[in-house]
Design a protein around this motif. Structure first.
Motif, PDB file in Angstrom:
ATOM      1  N   GLY A  47       0.801  -1.214   0.000  1.00 58.08           N
ATOM      2  CA  GLY A  47       0.000   0.000   0.000  1.00 58.08           C
ATOM      3  C   GLY A  47       0.826   1.251   0.000  1.00 58.08           C
ATOM      4  N   SER A  48       0.141   2.358  -0.246  1.00 59.61           N
ATOM      5  CA  SER A  48       0.823   3.645  -0.310  1.00 59.61           C
ATOM      6  C   SER A  48       1.166   4.151   1.087  1.00 59.61           C
ATOM      7  CB  SER A  48      -0.045   4.668  -1.044  1.00 59.61           C
ATOM      8  OG  SER A  48      -1.162   5.007  -0.255  1.00 59.61           O
ATOM      9  N   TRP A  49       2.095   5.069   1.141  1.00 63.44           N
ATOM     10  CA  TRP A  49       2.580   5.613   2.411  1.00 63.44           C
ATOM     11  C   TRP A  49       1.438   6.223   3.226  1.00 63.44           C
ATOM     12  CZ3 TRP A  49       6.414   5.583   5.731  1.00 63.44           C
ATOM     13  CH2 TRP A  49       6.520   6.619   6.650  1.00 63.44           C
ATOM     14  N   PHE A  50       0.605   7.051   2.624  1.00 62.90           N
ATOM     15  CA  PHE A  50      -0.399   7.798   3.380  1.00 62.90           C
ATOM     16  C   PHE A  50      -1.688   7.036   3.648  1.00 62.90           C
ATOM     17  CE2 PHE A  50       2.302  11.131   1.630  1.00 62.90           C
ATOM     18  CZ  PHE A  50       2.607  11.796   2.787  1.00 62.90           C
ATOM     19  N   SER A  51      -2.115   6.188   2.742  1.00 64.78           N
ATOM     20  CA  SER A  51      -3.433   5.581   2.914  1.00 64.78           C
ATOM     21  C   SER A  51      -3.421   4.167   3.468  1.00 64.78           C
ATOM     22  CB  SER A  51      -4.185   5.583   1.587  1.00 64.78           C
ATOM     23  OG  SER A  51      -3.539   4.742   0.654  1.00 64.78           O
ATOM     24  N   ALA A  52      -2.295   3.477   3.401  1.00 59.50           N
ATOM     25  CA  ALA A  52      -2.332   2.062   3.764  1.00 59.50           C
ATOM     26  C   ALA A  52      -1.184   1.614   4.666  1.00 59.50           C
ATOM     27  CB  ALA A  52      -2.345   1.224   2.490  1.00 59.50           C
ATOM     28  N   ARG A  53      -0.539   2.550   5.355  1.00 60.84           N
ATOM     29  CA  ARG A  53       0.551   2.159   6.249  1.00 60.84           C
ATOM     30  C   ARG A  53       0.447   2.867   7.595  1.00 60.84           C
ATOM     31  NH1 ARG A  53       6.425   1.636   3.466  1.00 60.84           N
ATOM     32  NH2 ARG A  53       5.845   0.199   1.830  1.00 60.84           N
ATOM     33  N   VAL A  54       0.587   2.074   8.655  1.00 64.28           N
ATOM     34  CA  VAL A  54       0.763   2.673   9.980  1.00 64.28           C
ATOM     35  C   VAL A  54       2.145   3.294   9.959  1.00 64.28           C
ATOM     36  CG1 VAL A  54       0.974   2.188  12.438  1.00 64.28           C
ATOM     37  CG2 VAL A  54      -0.720   0.958  11.076  1.00 64.28           C
ATOM     38  N   ARG A  55       2.270   4.527  10.454  1.00 65.02           N
ATOM     39  CA  ARG A  55       3.553   5.225  10.363  1.00 65.02           C
ATOM     40  C   ARG A  55       3.706   6.200  11.523  1.00 65.02           C
ATOM     41  NH1 ARG A  55      -0.216   7.212   7.103  1.00 65.02           N
ATOM     42  NH2 ARG A  55      -0.551   9.449   6.994  1.00 65.02           N
ATOM     43  N   LEU A  56       4.918   6.701  11.678  1.00 67.76           N
ATOM     44  CA  LEU A  56       5.198   7.751  12.646  1.00 67.76           C
ATOM     45  C   LEU A  56       5.371   9.054  11.889  1.00 67.76           C
ATOM     46  CD1 LEU A  56       7.722   5.917  15.009  1.00 67.76           C
ATOM     47  CD2 LEU A  56       5.300   6.377  15.410  1.00 67.76           C
ATOM     48  N   ASP A  57       4.762  10.133  12.409  1.00 59.89           N
ATOM     49  CA  ASP A  57       4.915  11.427  11.754  1.00 59.89           C
ATOM     50  C   ASP A  57       6.199  12.112  12.227  1.00 59.89           C
ATOM     51  OD1 ASP A  57       4.378  12.612  14.231  1.00 59.89           O
ATOM     52  OD2 ASP A  57       2.381  13.304  13.672  1.00 59.89           O
TER      53      ASP A  57
END
Length: 93
Positions: A47-57
């Protein structure tokens, strides 16, 4: 030929490169246009970075897109420590 290799190196420097995997997190780094390093962390997966990944800002706050689950605290702590190391120096260890 030299010109083509320089163009390729410049393009490569502008994309994120994987530098580590920690507790299911993907730690990546790239160089910005001013040659500063930029680090990011996301839970490895499709998935794409913004819509399909849990991430740290940028402030290390966790971002969980709709439909995904929050990682556990130990995993988050590991990812935050990896980002701290990535952001502190070009040498990552």
């Amino acid at each position: 030929m030299l010109l083509l290799s320089l163009i390729g190196t410049s393009a490569l420097a502008q994309s994120f490169q994987t530098i580590d995997r920690v507790d299911g997190w993907l730690i990546e780094r790239k160089l910005d246009s001013e040659q500063n390093h930029v680090c990011r962390a996301s839970v490895a997966g499709g998935g794409s970075w913004f819509s399909a990944r849990v991430r740290l800002d940028r402030d290390n706050a966790v971002v969980v897109p709709n439909g995904l689950t929050m990682p556990n605290k130990a995993s988050l702590d590991s990812a935050r420590e990896a980002l701290r190391l990535c952001r502190s120096s070009l040498l990552y260890f």
